[in-house]
Design a protein around this motif. Sequence first.
Motif, PDB file in Angstrom:
ATOM      1  N   HIS B 417       8.867   1.507  32.257  1.00  0.00           N
ATOM      2  CA  HIS B 417       8.716   2.550  31.251  1.00  0.00           C
ATOM      3  C   HIS B 417      10.101   2.958  30.736  1.00  0.00           C
ATOM      4  O   HIS B 417      11.109   2.437  31.186  1.00  0.00           O
ATOM      5  CB  HIS B 417       7.882   3.734  31.770  1.00  0.00           C
ATOM      6  CG  HIS B 417       8.429   4.388  33.012  1.00  0.00           C
ATOM      7  ND1 HIS B 417       7.634   5.037  33.907  1.00  0.00           N
ATOM      8  CD2 HIS B 417       9.688   4.505  33.488  1.00  0.00           C
ATOM      9  CE1 HIS B 417       8.381   5.514  34.892  1.00  0.00           C
ATOM     10  NE2 HIS B 417       9.627   5.217  34.650  1.00  0.00           N
ATOM     11  N   ARG B 418      10.099   3.902  29.791  1.00  0.00           N
ATOM     12  CA  ARG B 418      11.357   4.245  29.125  1.00  0.00           C
ATOM     13  C   ARG B 418      12.261   5.065  30.041  1.00  0.00           C
ATOM     14  O   ARG B 418      11.869   6.136  30.502  1.00  0.00           O
ATOM     15  CB  ARG B 418      11.075   5.045  27.848  1.00  0.00           C
ATOM     16  CG  ARG B 418      10.316   4.280  26.782  1.00  0.00           C
ATOM     17  CD  ARG B 418       9.748   5.226  25.731  1.00  0.00           C
ATOM     18  NE  ARG B 418       8.794   6.184  26.321  1.00  0.00           N
ATOM     19  CZ  ARG B 418       8.203   7.166  25.650  1.00  0.00           C
ATOM     20  NH1 ARG B 418       8.478   7.352  24.371  1.00  0.00           N
ATOM     21  NH2 ARG B 418       7.345   7.978  26.249  1.00  0.00           N
ATOM     22  N   VAL B 419      13.451   4.532  30.308  1.00  0.00           N
ATOM     23  CA  VAL B 419      14.411   5.237  31.147  1.00  0.00           C
ATOM     24  C   VAL B 419      15.663   5.509  30.331  1.00  0.00           C
ATOM     25  O   VAL B 419      16.155   4.631  29.622  1.00  0.00           O
ATOM     26  CB  VAL B 419      14.771   4.417  32.411  1.00  0.00           C
ATOM     27  CG1 VAL B 419      15.677   5.232  33.320  1.00  0.00           C
ATOM     28  CG2 VAL B 419      13.506   3.990  33.147  1.00  0.00           C
ATOM     29  N   LEU B 420      16.155   6.729  30.417  1.00  0.00           N
ATOM     30  CA  LEU B 420      17.329   7.134  29.642  1.00  0.00           C
ATOM     31  C   LEU B 420      18.566   6.342  30.064  1.00  0.00           C
ATOM     32  O   LEU B 420      18.764   6.081  31.248  1.00  0.00           O
ATOM     33  CB  LEU B 420      17.585   8.637  29.872  1.00  0.00           C
ATOM     34  CG  LEU B 420      18.687   9.271  29.029  1.00  0.00           C
ATOM     35  CD1 LEU B 420      18.191   9.500  27.598  1.00  0.00           C
ATOM     36  CD2 LEU B 420      19.142  10.595  29.643  1.00  0.00           C
ATOM     37  N   THR B 421      19.388   5.966  29.078  1.00  0.00           N
ATOM     38  CA  THR B 421      20.722   5.444  29.386  1.00  0.00           C
ATOM     39  C   THR B 421      21.723   6.297  28.615  1.00  0.00           C
ATOM     40  O   THR B 421      21.370   6.999  27.665  1.00  0.00           O
ATOM     41  CB  THR B 421      20.896   3.973  28.961  1.00  0.00           C
ATOM     42  OG1 THR B 421      21.042   3.929  27.532  1.00  0.00           O
ATOM     43  CG2 THR B 421      19.715   3.117  29.377  1.00  0.00           C
ATOM     44  N   TYR B 422      22.986   6.224  29.013  1.00  0.00           N
ATOM     45  CA  TYR B 422      24.015   6.996  28.300  1.00  0.00           C
ATOM     46  C   TYR B 422      24.078   6.615  26.823  1.00  0.00           C
ATOM     47  O   TYR B 422      24.431   7.409  25.972  1.00  0.00           O
ATOM     48  CB  TYR B 422      25.377   6.789  28.958  1.00  0.00           C
ATOM     49  CG  TYR B 422      25.597   7.599  30.230  1.00  0.00           C
ATOM     50  CD1 TYR B 422      24.866   8.763  30.469  1.00  0.00           C
ATOM     51  CD2 TYR B 422      26.543   7.207  31.170  1.00  0.00           C
ATOM     52  CE1 TYR B 422      25.074   9.507  31.622  1.00  0.00           C
ATOM     53  CE2 TYR B 422      26.760   7.954  32.327  1.00  0.00           C
ATOM     54  CZ  TYR B 422      26.028   9.106  32.546  1.00  0.00           C
ATOM     55  OH  TYR B 422      26.240   9.847  33.681  1.00  0.00           O
TER      56      TYR B 422
END
Lengths: 287, 555
Positions: B417-422
């Motif tokens: 699923h969608r995981v935040l990155t910098y």
Amino acid sequence: MKMRYFLSLALALSAMPLFATGLHAQETGTDQSPGSAPAPAPAHDRLADRYYDPAAMARAEAVMMNGHGNLTYSQIRADLAEVRVTGADKGYHFEGEAWTGNVNRFVVATRGEGDFGSSGDRGAEKGRFKEGEVQALYARALGPWWNLRGGVRQDFGPGPQRTHAMLAIDGLSPYRFDIQGALFLSQRGELTGRIEAAVDERITRRLVLQPRGEVNFSVQDQRDRELGSGLTSIEVGARLRYEFTRQFAPYVGVLWTSSLGRTADYVRAEGKSASSAGVVLGIKVWL
Amino acid sequence: MPAIQFHRRQLLQGAAALTTLWAGFASTAHAASMPGARELAGEEITLTIGQTIIQVDGRPARAVAINGGVPGPTLRLRQGQKLRITVINELNEDSSIHWHGLELPFQMDGVPGVSFPGIPALGRFTYEFTITQHGTYWYHSHSGLQEMMGCYGSIVIEPAQADPAPPAHDHVMVLSDHSYVHPAGILRKLKVDPGHYARYPQTLAGLIAGKDQPLKTRLEFARMRMDPADISDVTGKVFRYLINGRGMADNFTAPITPGAPTRLRFINAGSMTFFNVRIPDLAMKVIAADGQPIVPVEVDEFQMGPGETYDVLITPQDRAYTVAAEAMDRSGMARATLTPRPGLAAPVPPLRAPVRLTMRDMGMDMDMSHGGGGMDMSMRSQANAPDVKLGPGVDMIAPMPVDRTGDPGLGLDKIGHRVLTYRDLVAPEQNPDPRAPQREIEMHLTGSMDRYLWSFDGVTMSEAHHPVTWTTGERLRITLINDTMMGHPIHLHGHIFELVTGHGDRSPRKHTVIVQPGGKVSFDVTAIEGDWPMHCHLFLHMAMGMMRVVKVRGA
Ligand SMILES: [Cu+2]
């Protein structure tokens, strides 16, 4: 990659009124490359001295510096504390050390062994402590994995004893073998040595198999210590321990020891057999 | 006395406070463990640091509390206001409070021996400064291991111009880790036995069962004397993971209104824990990072290191939700419940499979068949880091560190699923200083796993008598290279910097940045006069020496 570039370009352009003056792909903000301005001279003053008592600041700074990487730790541990059963013979063996320090350490190491006696006819040897040694060492880190240890070793027990100057190297080899090699120079000028290696193989989270080996050698023939020149003895074992905790782990194992060369001749001359195999039962523990 | 203060303050807070009270009532059984005012506001505030016993999941644990609570009270402030905070130290040792992420005169920053002399045992100190920012921040002790024992609290700063359409609810979620044993004991165990708290070692049984890494990879790691299962130094073996001071069983509960947006302010006040935060079945719109607004980005999960904060907006349906903050190594979880009605709870997701390090985490991510392309591929080459002191405290130099700001964090790359990155973070407004950096400084994060030593450039704080020197007002590019196999959240005091992630003058602004294992991160910063610590926010790494003082002086 290209998409990202256009995306950031579009962002940059939309942000800048410059847009009208031409489509220069002008990089902004963190997209720009750093220049090569010279670094300023290092500052060594404490700016907080302007606001607070400099003496109080100096004290606090000393505590802060020391508290971030320079404290002292210590440990007492027994790597082996075991009963050895070889046929009808029962004996014990221990190896352990205590240390204090951080990167560099002061170490007191000891090992020794004795007999509980046998059910045979050599009743005179019942319950006899056979031989032991204690080492007082300074251990200096050579790198992330190896230490140089130097100091003295004192033998004790009923047999012939020596005082030795010793130099050892210990650490972790590739494939995570724990290795120690030591040279001992006795006050009579006799040079002996010992190499030990062990590796922990984790079978389950708590069950660890530890193959372990040790080789001893002597440069001179030492009749009173019943050591012949060359390789004197070899010991190979495998111990299976159960880690109730990392600090308390009983184990069972098998062990094969053998005297070699001239040393074996001395042993056989006493009517004993030069090599033996048996089982061990012990605990690995540290505080 | 604190109990009376609690009621008076809460009532003064009006409607917002009622929801907080509601949250308190929802878990009344443990309200007793958190006496003292939960929120403080105004220009004059007093905080008292003292030793206490708190209840974590029904078991007593020693704590260093602020105003009797773990966490301490939330400071609800307003941008532009003045603040006078008196901190009373009731401990019989020195203490301090550092205002994490706040821009303030350095002598108010609160680091003993750097910014001020500290608050002596049974003494007090008054901090005085003006609040220039808004957003979510926090405060914590910078003395000894007090932070690890509960000495922290949250700061919520409202913008000068009040939000015309505030969310229906606004909840602070302080994530932390607490142990029933003293942190000095934890540190000592790590020092004498670095793998002491390893929760999920790779085993022979696992190899035979075809689990985890294949033999070839295991041998490669063994050859390098590294343990691919070493994700976190301190794990769920000794930690309980908390949200707002409540454990799994204590279940911190907060109200939501179906269909109405709710703001959650996540603060990672963990001493040694990276958290993976998600709310199963509910998307999170990340709206701020480290207190700085960002262009909203919708994700299902994000990883946060100690010291970081993220604000998210959620729009719940008419049901309860679990906030699951899983420790990065999967050895435990902090959990809270969001519910429209008291008494509801949602299922708690199980812990996921243990994480294993890869060659990418060793800074060796490349096609080995190309032979490294002339690069010195040895584990510890001076050529790859000329400025690092290759002493006993450095067990590796990443041969090919890569920019990992596009990575979601250890264990989250194949999560589905969608995981935040910098790289997903973009500032909504132009950065305040879009100048090109005048010079670049490289700093290596170094360590030795087996000796449990941590440092910058191979030198611990205690050995570092050469501080980092910057010039006031100069624009700098700092590149942090992680020569270890652990992620480090690096925090620079007193500054908000811009991450170099390809977003030009819309770069995300932060005060703490995770440098992934074997990776590197660059940020641009405008130097502010003062003496400022820069350190790993894994507190035991800082205690072992991964810290520097940055001295910024006039030109
Ligand atoms: Cu760190």
